[in-house]
Design an enzyme around this catalytic site. Structure first.
Site, short mmCIF file in Angstrom:
data_model
loop_
_atom_site.label_atom_id
_atom_site.label_comp_id
_atom_site.label_asym_id
_atom_site.label_seq_id
_atom_site.Cartn_x
_atom_site.Cartn_y
_atom_site.Cartn_z
N PHE A 60 23.04 37.49 48.22
CA PHE A 60 22.50 36.26 47.38
C PHE A 60 21.54 36.50 46.35
CE2 PHE A 60 23.92 34.87 51.65
CZ PHE A 60 25.07 34.31 51.35
N GLY B 15 31.33 39.29 50.99
CA GLY B 15 31.78 38.17 51.59
C GLY B 15 32.39 37.43 50.66
N ILE C 60 40.76 31.32 37.33
CA ILE C 60 40.18 31.43 38.56
C ILE C 60 41.54 32.64 39.04
CG2 ILE C 60 40.42 30.29 40.76
CD1 ILE C 60 38.08 29.62 39.02
N LYS D 176 34.74 33.64 34.15
CA LYS D 176 33.40 33.29 33.81
C LYS D 176 32.63 33.56 35.06
CE LYS D 176 33.88 30.19 29.86
NZ LYS D 176 33.50 28.80 29.50
N GLY D 177 33.44 33.65 36.26
CA GLY D 177 32.77 33.68 37.53
C GLY D 177 32.12 32.48 38.10
N VAL D 178 32.36 32.58 39.46
CA VAL D 178 32.09 31.39 40.39
C VAL D 178 30.91 31.44 41.29
CG1 VAL D 178 34.41 30.39 40.06
CG2 VAL D 178 33.95 32.12 42.00
N GLU E 291 27.58 31.56 41.47
CA GLU E 291 26.29 31.12 41.48
C GLU E 291 26.11 29.54 40.96
OE1 GLU E 291 23.10 34.27 40.50
OE2 GLU E 291 25.20 34.98 39.87
MO1 MOS Z 1 22.89 37.17 41.94
S1 MOS Z 1 20.83 35.98 42.57
O1 MOS Z 1 22.73 37.44 40.54
O2 MOS Z 1 22.65 38.30 43.17
#
Ligand code: MOS
Length: 723
Positions: A236, A463, A614, A686-688, A690
């Site tokens: 994270f 993960g 996705i 685009k990524g998921v 965050e």
């Molecule tokens: Mo994330 S806070 O860009 O590892």
């Protein structure tokens, strides 16, 4: 790309490493058992600033099994001062532990005990006496030294004039607290030397950053260092960059001539790596009577350490979310006697988004306008700062889908007008946003005559589903089933990959795998994935292997070199010359505030997110729901409590650092809105990782207002705010 734009249930492949994890077969860094391993245990500072005057080590040395005790007197300049990544280096912070007698913050390592067993090392660490000269501290953001970050200033139009002319304005201040990532896996490091070659087992989001940064600290050639991080038990952002502990463990292993493993305590983890800094915000909005924004100001203050100046500066994003002709945003870093903060899931977007999306709700109240309609009248396909196009933007589609699923149309707008027995019910919403990044990455793909595929990239399995994604992309591109694909990941000897941060992993590595697979198809003269295996059989070859490197849009020409050196950050978002790239979403929550106990509950939350392609709906859904739950935690539970005398974190454990548990989480629904974007990257991803956390806190604050008429502008929102 051969995967469909929107996946079918067949693409909901379970995690390929799931069995290894749930059966305990997966070996994390501290699970690696090496013969003759010595155990390290840190002694950390109990003062907030000052200097070590003397150590009393007699009692510690007398503990059976103690091998050595390192202090600044033994380490000193053996690990030189190197810059943090905010100053062009590799390190998460630049404070040298055991480098000198100086203590810069509470929790800074001042000694490291080495012993035959963990228990002996811990016992001896408890017996290390440290006397210190204590200096006065300023640890709170409100007592720190403010530094204006001029490069983060944005000004367009005539803001002052627009404010004086505006019929409706909002002027409000917001705050967010210190928060810590608390990944389940602690910040373990295990180092073993084989002659002059060093292997580091450490959970990492950026293997090459550890490899090159450590080589720089130790003064050895990077190719003598191998970093292994097969599984990462949550990160994270906290495991994003090289921390100072790694060089200490490497040095200890070299001195002892045997492997050394360090598993810091949970409390020590609170200061060994970065965290979400507390923030302050001043937001002012001006609008006409129809709700069109005519001006906005957003000024942010973010805590940093004395040693390192960093700020997430996400006012660069809040400035670009809605059409507005007159904009002024500024960012300040506030230095205090604290350890250096860092990146925590949507590091800037979460706090800045809380401020802006709360202020918009306050504006909607003043206008007597539905908050969804307020977003609609200010929707834009053009970045209002630079006039650049969004590559794609589905914000209102997200609002509409989430609103429909939530049942928003049944909302009675008056605060306090919805009740259910003793519960006051509030419904609130807010936008979610996260810039789309990608970085230079490489992948090697090998197809063998038996129809098996091996994919290798020094990516990171936190993960989040990286391994599964890699297998799926290769399977799809070469026309084999996923179970025919083996994935190698988490080893710096593999072709390099970008940091697993900025929600950029899939957007970066998937195109590299696609390019390697395309090269294999060309080698075999196979026009389609379905033609690959027949062509391979006909070729009579034992194996075909291709290595591909991808440099995404916006990565400088020297991006590959920077990648190989572990210094390449992902590019994109608002930092491109010709466009802006964002994933967008909408968060809706129901809050219930008990009329007698005042407890605050969130029985349900609905989010809709448009994140481009996705690849795996199962792992993507987990990411989004996990983010939303984190958002509930951020809004109602999480805060690191600080002793104002010395900066001590007084709830640095999982009992007192409040996190939502199952009983706190009701129905959480994440809707994935199909979205095609061929500009962001070759995979259209685009990524998921965050975006799910962004906007939840504002939606909850807005719902608390709707339930109670009380506007809470400081996180976390607790019972005392709604008494
Ligand atoms: Mo994330 S806070 O860009 O590892």
């Amino acid at each position: 790309m051969n995967l469909p734009l929107f996946p079918t249930p067949a693409h909901a492949v379970p995690r390929v490493e799931g069995r290894a994890k749930v059966t305990g077969a997966a070996r994390y860094a501290s699970d690696v058992r090496l013969p003759r391993t010595a155990y390290a245990y840190l002694v950390t500072s109990r003062i907030g600033r000052g200097a070590v005057q003397a150590f009393e080590l007699t009692s510690a040395r007398a503990v059976p099994g103690v091998l050595d005790i390192l202090t600044h007197e033994t380490v000193g300049d053996a690990i030189p001062q190197r810059p943090s990544l905010y100053a062009g280096g590799y390190l998460a912070d630049s404070v040298r532990p055991l480098g000198s007698a100086e203590v810069a913050h509470w929790g800074q390592p001042v000694a490291m005990v080495l012993a035959e067993t963990f228990e002996a090392a811990r016992e001896a660490a408890g017996r290390v006496g440290v006397s210190c000269d204590e200096a006065p501290t300023a640890v709170a953001i409100d007592a720190g030294t403010v530094q204006k970050l001029e490069p983060m200033t944005i000004t367009t139009g005539d803001v002052a004039a627009a404010f004086s002319a505006a019929p409706v304005t909002v002027d409000a201040r917001y705050s967010t607290p210190t928060q810590h990532q608390n990944p389940m896996e602690l910040f373990a490091t295990q180092c073993v030397w084989d002659g002059d070659r060093l292997t580091v087992h450490e959970p990492s989001q950026y293997l090459n950053n550890v490899k090159f940064g450590l080589a720089d600290q130790l003064g050895i050639e990077p190719d003598r260092i191998r970093v292994v991080s097969t599984y990462v038990g949550g990160a994270f952002g906290a495991k994003g960059f090289l921390t100072q502990r790694t060089a200490l463990v490497a040095l200890a292993a070299r001195r002892l001539g045997r492997p050394v493993v360090l598993v810091p305590t949970r409390e020590q983890g609170f200061t060994l790596s970065g965290y979400r800094a507390e923030t302050r915000h001043h937001v002012e909005l001006a609008a006409d009577r129809d709700g069109r924004l005519t001006a906005m100001r957003h000024e942010g203050w973010e805590l940093t350490s004395r040693a390192d100046t960093l700020a997430m500066g996400a006012a660069s994003m809040t400035a670009r979310l809605y059409a507005c002709p007159n904009i002024s945003v500024r960012v300040n870093a506030v230095a205090a006697d604290r350890s250096t903060p860092g990146f925590m899931r949507a590091p800037g977007e979460m706090p800045y988004g809380f401020a802006l999306e709360s202020a918009l709700d306050e504006l909607a109240v003043k206008l007597a306008m539905d908050p969804v309609e307020l977003r609609r009248v200010n929707d834009t396909l053009t970045d209002p700062v630079g006039g650049l196009p969004y590559t794609s933007r589905s914000l209102m589609r997200c609002f509409d889908e989430a609103a429909a699923a939530f049942g928003w149309a049944a909302r009675s707008p008056e605060p306090g007008s919805m009740t259910d027995g003793d519960w006051r019910v509030g419904w609130g919403c807010a936008a979610a946003f996260y810039p789309t990044y990608a970085g230079a990455s490489a992948a090697r793909v090998r197809l063998t005559a038996d129809g098996r595929v091996h994919v290798a990239s020094a990516g990171h399995e936190l993960g989040q589903g990286m391994t599964t994604m890699m297998a799926q992309v290769a399977a799809e591109e070469l026309g084999v089933s996923v179970d025919r694909v083996a994935v190698a990941i988490g080893d710096s000897d593999l072709p390099p990959a970008i940091v697993a941060g900025g929600s950029s992993s899939t957007a970066s590595v998937a195109p590299a795998i696609m390019a390697a697979c395309a090269a294999i198809r060309r080698r075999l003269d196979a026009a389609t994935p379905a033609a690959v295996i027949p062509a391979m059989e006909a070729s009579g070859m034992g194996a075909v292997e291709e290595l591909a490197e991808i440099r995404p849009h916006g990565v400088a020409p020297d991006g590959m070199r920077a990648l190989y050196r572990g210094q390449a950050g992902p590019a994109g978002g608002v930092h491109l010359p010709d466009r802006v790239q964002f994933a967008l979403g909408a968060q809706f929550v129901e809050v219930r505030v008990h009329a007698l106990t005042h407890e605050i509950r969130v029985p349900r939350a609905v989010g809709a997110f448009a994140c481009g392609r996705i690849i795996n709906p199962r792992t993507a859904h987990s990411q989004l729901v996990g983010g939303m739950i984190w958002g509930i935690g951020s809004a109602l539970f999480e805060a690191t409590e600080i002793d104002e005398r010395n900066g001590a974190y007084i709830n640095a454990n999982l009992a007192e650092y409040l996190l939502p548990v199952n009983a706190d989480i009701g129905d959480v629904q994440a809707i994935m809105v199909p979205e095609e974007d061929s500009a962001v990257n070759a995979a259209g991803v685009k990524g998921v990782g965050e975006i799910g956390v962004v906007g939840v806190a504002a939606a909850i604050a807005n719902a608390v207002y709707h339930a109670t008429g009380r506007r809470v502008r400081d996180l976390p929102i607790r019972i005392e705010h709604v008494l």
